[in-house]
Design a protein around this motif. Structure first.
Motif, PDB file in Angstrom:
ATOM      1  N   TRP A   1       0.829  -1.208   0.000  1.00 13.36           N
ATOM      2  CA  TRP A   1       0.000   0.000   0.000  1.00 13.36           C
ATOM      3  C   TRP A   1       0.861   1.256   0.000  1.00 13.36           C
ATOM      4  O   TRP A   1       2.072   1.203   0.253  1.00 13.36           O
ATOM      5  N   ARG A   2       0.202   2.375  -0.310  1.00 11.47           N
ATOM      6  CA  ARG A   2       0.844   3.690  -0.266  1.00 11.47           C
ATOM      7  C   ARG A   2      -0.141   4.670   0.345  1.00 11.47           C
ATOM      8  O   ARG A   2      -1.343   4.393   0.405  1.00 11.47           O
ATOM      9  N   GLU A   3       0.371   5.808   0.822  1.00 12.63           N
ATOM     10  CA  GLU A   3      -0.524   6.832   1.379  1.00 12.63           C
ATOM     11  C   GLU A   3      -1.455   7.337   0.277  1.00 12.63           C
ATOM     12  O   GLU A   3      -1.075   7.379  -0.901  1.00 12.63           O
ATOM     13  N   ASP A   4      -2.664   7.741   0.679  1.00 10.07           N
ATOM     14  CA  ASP A   4      -3.618   8.291  -0.280  1.00 10.07           C
ATOM     15  C   ASP A   4      -2.989   9.490  -1.006  1.00 10.07           C
ATOM     16  O   ASP A   4      -2.393  10.365  -0.368  1.00 10.07           O
ATOM     17  N   GLY A   5      -3.101   9.485  -2.301  1.00  4.08           N
ATOM     18  CA  GLY A   5      -2.599  10.604  -3.107  1.00  4.08           C
ATOM     19  C   GLY A   5      -1.116  10.510  -3.439  1.00  4.08           C
ATOM     20  O   GLY A   5      -0.618  11.307  -4.237  1.00  4.08           O
ATOM     21  N   ALA A   6      -0.395   9.550  -2.828  1.00  4.49           N
ATOM     22  CA  ALA A   6       1.038   9.434  -3.109  1.00  4.49           C
ATOM     23  C   ALA A   6       1.237   8.972  -4.551  1.00  4.49           C
ATOM     24  O   ALA A   6       0.451   8.188  -5.076  1.00  4.49           O
ATOM     25  N   GLU A   7       2.295   9.491  -5.159  1.00  2.00           N
ATOM     26  CA  GLU A   7       2.585   9.131  -6.545  1.00  2.00           C
ATOM     27  C   GLU A   7       2.859   7.639  -6.662  1.00  2.00           C
ATOM     28  O   GLU A   7       3.379   7.023  -5.728  1.00  2.00           O
ATOM     29  N   VAL A   8       2.556   7.089  -7.811  1.00  2.00           N
ATOM     30  CA  VAL A   8       2.794   5.666  -7.998  1.00  2.00           C
ATOM     31  C   VAL A   8       3.384   5.453  -9.385  1.00  2.00           C
ATOM     32  O   VAL A   8       3.050   6.162 -10.323  1.00  2.00           O
TER      33      VAL A   8
END
Ligand SMILES: C[S@@+](CC[C@H](N)C(=O)[O-])C[C@H]1O[C@@H](n2cnc3c(N)ncnc32)[C@H](O)[C@@H]1O
Length: 218
Positions: free
Chosen positions: A161-168
């Motif tokens: 997972w990644r933080e909401d809104g973090a670039e991917v």
């Protein structure tokens, strides 16, 4: 997939399917060429299974099983286990690795599942498939996963997972943290969520292992 669309925009399910089939075909029996092939069941799954053993009356399924290690762990824990993957190569490879396995390995498409599998399984194990599909296709992927679980059954979800809104920049596309709870909107209650990190050379990768319970019908 191009360098410009690492956020998954424009990536379609048919393109994802071709990508995966190609990886196993090109690997030609070399697990070093399959980026996710650990050749071992996930430790979190193993720990959960030790506390929740199955029996021959409990049906389990491993979604998009790859080379079969998680499926084998389900079977060793006592569950009557089915495992499937889109790639015929992966399925043949898993059968070859575990020639005496009780696991029923099948070629199948998550988006076109056999009708007999609908709400059939007491235990469904999902590992790394949700993040393998472009973010825009998460609702469809999660619904397909959810459809396999019997009312009252258990769904295990292992994902990055990644933080909401973090670039991917995928693939894979780690789920936004809030999207880890996509199953809450599909009739499931969260029983337990373990947020932890996996350390790789030069990287610390956020992971989640979650246990969901599907509502009993009626
Ligand atoms: C990142 S790998 C994870 C494999 C395995 N679950 C594991 O944890 O090692 C994603 C898997 O999804 C499979 N897959 C991709 N699209 C699929 C589909 N539409 N139906 C079934 N399997 C699919 C791929 O072939 C691949 O084995």
């Amino acid at each position: 997939m191009t360098a410009e669309n690492g956020n998954g925009e424009g990536e379609t399910l048919p393109e994802r399917k071709a990508f995966f089939k190609d990886i196993y075909r090109r690997a030609d029996g070399d697990p070093g060429m399959v980026p996710w092939a650990d050749l071992a069941a996930k430790a979190k799954l193993h720990e959960w299974l030790v506390r929740h053993p199955g029996n021959e009356d409990l049906a389990a399924i491993d979604i998009a099983c790859g080379l079969g290690d998680n499926a084998e762990a389900l079977a060793v824990a006592g569950y009557a286990t089915t495992a499937f993957d889109l790639s015929d190569h992966a399925i043949r490879w898993a059968r070859k690795r575990f020639p005496h396995s009780p696991v029923d390995y099948r070629s199948a498409d998550l988006f076109n599942l056999p009708e007999a599998w609908r709400e059939h399984f007491d235990l469904v194990n999902e590992c790394y498939t949700l993040q393998s599909m472009a973010p825009g296709t998460l609702p469809e992927t999660a619904a397909a996963v959810a459809s396999l679980v019997k009312p009252g059954g258990t769904l295990l979800v292992y994902a990055r997972w990644r933080e909401d809104g973090a670039e991917v920049n995928g693939p894979p596309w780690p789920l936004e943290k809030s999207a880890l709870h996509v199953f809450a909107g599909l009739g499931f209650a969260l029983e337990h969520e373990d947020l932890f990190t996996v350390n790789r050379p030069g990287r610390t990768i956020p992971h989640s292992f979650a246990i969901w319970r599907k509502a009993k019908s009626g």
